[in-house]
Design an enzyme around this catalytic site. Structure first.
Site, PDB file in Angstrom:
ATOM      1  N   HIS A  76       7.959  14.789 -23.935  1.00 10.31           N
ATOM      2  CA  HIS A  76       8.976  15.504 -24.696  1.00 10.31           C
ATOM      3  C   HIS A  76       9.463  14.663 -25.870  1.00 10.31           C
ATOM      4  O   HIS A  76       9.071  13.500 -25.997  1.00 10.31           O
ATOM      5  CB  HIS A  76      10.145  15.935 -23.788  1.00 10.31           C
ATOM      6  CG  HIS A  76      10.958  14.807 -23.237  1.00 10.31           C
ATOM      7  ND1 HIS A  76      10.438  13.804 -22.443  1.00 10.31           N
ATOM      8  CD2 HIS A  76      12.283  14.513 -23.365  1.00 10.31           C
ATOM      9  CE1 HIS A  76      11.406  12.969 -22.093  1.00 10.31           C
ATOM     10  NE2 HIS A  76      12.531  13.360 -22.649  1.00 10.31           N
ATOM     11  N   ASP A  86      13.041   7.960 -26.659  1.00 12.94           N
ATOM     12  CA  ASP A  86      12.554   6.922 -25.746  1.00 12.94           C
ATOM     13  C   ASP A  86      11.208   7.271 -25.118  1.00 12.94           C
ATOM     14  O   ASP A  86      10.645   6.474 -24.364  1.00 12.94           O
ATOM     15  CB  ASP A  86      13.598   6.605 -24.658  1.00 12.94           C
ATOM     16  CG  ASP A  86      14.048   7.835 -23.886  1.00 12.94           C
ATOM     17  OD1 ASP A  86      14.189   8.914 -24.492  1.00 12.94           O
ATOM     18  OD2 ASP A  86      14.270   7.718 -22.664  1.00 12.94           O
ATOM     19  N   HIS A  90      14.502  19.850 -18.480  1.00 10.54           N
ATOM     20  CA  HIS A  90      15.281  18.809 -19.126  1.00 10.54           C
ATOM     21  C   HIS A  90      16.127  19.440 -20.229  1.00 10.54           C
ATOM     22  O   HIS A  90      16.105  20.651 -20.423  1.00 10.54           O
ATOM     23  CB  HIS A  90      14.326  17.742 -19.671  1.00 10.54           C
ATOM     24  CG  HIS A  90      14.992  16.459 -20.036  1.00 10.54           C
ATOM     25  ND1 HIS A  90      15.952  15.852 -19.272  1.00 10.54           N
ATOM     26  CD2 HIS A  90      14.817  15.636 -21.107  1.00 10.54           C
ATOM     27  CE1 HIS A  90      16.340  14.733 -19.864  1.00 10.54           C
ATOM     28  NE2 HIS A  90      15.683  14.586 -20.980  1.00 10.54           N
ATOM     29  N   ASP A 134      11.305  13.561 -18.125  1.00 12.70           N
ATOM     30  CA  ASP A 134      12.576  13.526 -17.413  1.00 12.70           C
ATOM     31  C   ASP A 134      12.877  14.923 -16.855  1.00 12.70           C
ATOM     32  O   ASP A 134      12.471  15.905 -17.463  1.00 12.70           O
ATOM     33  CB  ASP A 134      13.703  13.164 -18.382  1.00 12.70           C
ATOM     34  CG  ASP A 134      13.445  11.884 -19.164  1.00 12.70           C
ATOM     35  OD1 ASP A 134      12.411  11.253 -18.977  1.00 12.70           O
ATOM     36  OD2 ASP A 134      14.299  11.542 -19.994  1.00 12.70           O
ATOM     37  N   HIS A 173      12.443   4.905 -15.250  1.00 11.12           N
ATOM     38  CA  HIS A 173      13.415   5.487 -16.181  1.00 11.12           C
ATOM     39  C   HIS A 173      14.845   5.128 -15.781  1.00 11.12           C
ATOM     40  O   HIS A 173      15.727   5.970 -15.677  1.00 11.12           O
ATOM     41  CB  HIS A 173      13.235   7.016 -16.241  1.00 11.12           C
ATOM     42  CG  HIS A 173      13.788   7.636 -17.476  1.00 11.12           C
ATOM     43  ND1 HIS A 173      15.053   8.156 -17.543  1.00 11.12           N
ATOM     44  CD2 HIS A 173      13.256   7.804 -18.697  1.00 11.12           C
ATOM     45  CE1 HIS A 173      15.263   8.642 -18.753  1.00 11.12           C
ATOM     46  NE2 HIS A 173      14.195   8.438 -19.479  1.00 11.12           N
TER      47      HIS A 173
END
Lengths: 304, 304
Positions: free
Chosen positions: A63, A67, A143, A213, A271
């Site tokens: 995505h 980061d 997410h 995530d 993460h």
């Protein structure tokens, strides 16, 4: 046994701290290298851990939070400067192409190699890549912005011959391949030599899933069922579950719960929020529910 | 003496190698921090060298080649995540705004603080920032794409009082400031007390110039004349001068020549090509022409 391993290049969430780097990992399947996410500094991490970037032919971006992809333009540019000629396949959200194009335009960069972009589907599971020995699929996570996970499945593996038996019976070479595929050998005199007696059974095919995530939801459980190694984000301790929900992340306890439900063999946590200097409490929390948990450590290879 | 120093965060040219990082540096003037260029990994380098990013209020970007700005989005995002509230001024090529906006849009980021963008002028010298004690100017360099250098000039410094003399003569406090500015004190009886007898002369104002990246041309010599410290790119050894011209870079010998012509006091070399693992030959080459040369070393502070 065919190599199938994951190298962690970064285990930090959005704010890199304590020498931890943003998310990136290398999957090595039989010396083919796949890069999954590419946080800022990935090209330096690759150099640090002795990975030759020009060996990477497929890059998967989950995505568009910085980061997870800010190291991409630098890596692609360096490949260009170092004279790469081989095609490079890039899989990620459609807007990634727009971002790269704008940056290449303003730096007046015309890549010497073909960068082949494959937009990922944020709504449905999708087969991205299929080779004889490996399939890679994307699947939607939930997410704050569109995000997908990735699953790597090894193809069906061959049985191995019982060498002494095969030699004793003088089975002609052309038939050995067939035996490994489970096809019986018929002797000239009509005798049947069953493949199952002349081979050791094929080892089970291995699989790896990458989830980063996501907030906890059962929407992606089917996509990651029964993987051998599950990488799952665990940004927070469960005492911060409200913050996790708010930011569309999961806690170490939730990651363990997912691993348990989908019957993963092993869980790899990553993460980590910058608030945790010491990661042991995250590991302990997960192990209380799912014993076979390990922490992703930068520079370390994990067997699938 | 008021602090005026440069911290090197990265000394590598486009392809980072041997643990060297792409270009970024911190100017500390009297505990005000200025960031000049922001290559990939700058936020990690700041952390590594103990610089608090939230103390930076002005960022200057020379041009849009990735090795000079790819760390910016990450740094700005982390400032946001860490709760920054203070305004942040950003100076760079106009297209930088477009690139940032697109990345923030797709990551759904709305900065909590005001990012105030000031486009730099690629054609003419420009005053970017003026405080009572410091002026920052940009000036055009000649590179493959639009690129500017930056010059930091300290304002006029005050003379310091000869404390014993001043006390002996019982000069009233309100006049001390005037003396420091060179204004004589007139006693009640008409006696003239010359400022020059009661003060030590003001130390010379200091200046720093940053030149990266550029081909050798006299177009920017006026802009960097007589600086105390000159940072100049020296991507190649002079044996590769043809390659330097082709890529709009300079050699160590050319950097030395520039320092000599503009009468810089000291030369700081940087932006080293990945082909040089050992940097000593670049230093030797420059010193043969301009003795007061040093190599920029990551993590090291250089006095202006």
């Amino acid at each position: 046994m065919t190599r199938f391993e994951v190298l962690i290049l970064g285990n930090s969430s959005a704010t890199p701290m304590y020498g931890r780097h943003p998310t990136a990992q290398i999957i090595n399947y039989n010396e083919q290298l796949f890069l999954v996410d590419c946080g800022e500094g990935t090209q330096m991490q690759l150099f640090r851990y002795g990975i030759r970037s020009n060996k990477i032919n497929h890059i998967f971006i989950s995505h568009l939070h910085g980061d997870h992809y800010l190291g991409l333009v630098g890596l692609l540019s360096s490949q260009h400067l170092m004279g790469r000629q081989a095609d490079l396949h890039l899989y990620g959200p459609a807007a990634l192409k727009e971002i790269l194009d704008l940056q290449f335009k303003h730096s007046d960069t015309r890549l010497r190699y073909a960068l082949i972009f494959h937009p990922t589907n944020p709504e449905h599971e999708d087969l991205l890549l299929e080779t004889p020995m490996l399939k890679v699929r994307s699947f939607p996570l939930r997410h704050r912005i569109a995000c997908t996970g990735f699953r790597f499945d090894e193809g069906r593996r061959s049985a191995t011959l019982k060498a002494e038996e095969v030699e004793r019976l003088r089975i002609p070479t052309p038939y050995l391949k067939l035996l490994k595929k489970g096809i019986d050998y018929l002797g000239a005199d009509g005798t049947v030599y069953p493949a199952k007696d002349l081979t050791f059974p094929a080892p089970a095919s291995r699989s790896y899933a990458y989830c980063s995530d996501t907030v906890l939801t059962d929407a992606y459980f089917d996509a990651i069922r029964e993987v051998d190694l599950l990488y799952h984000e665990s940004t927070f301790l469960h005492e911060m579950v409200d913050r996790a929900k708010e930011t569309f992340h999961t806690t170490a306890l939730e990651a363990a719960q997912v691993a348990q439900i989908v019957q993963a063999r092993k869980l790899l946590l990553g993460h980590f929020s910058a608030r945790y200097k010491d990661l042991q409490p995250l590991l302990d929390e997960s192990r209380a529910v799912f014993a076979n948990t390990v922490l992703s450590e930068e520079g370390k290879w994990f067997l699938v």
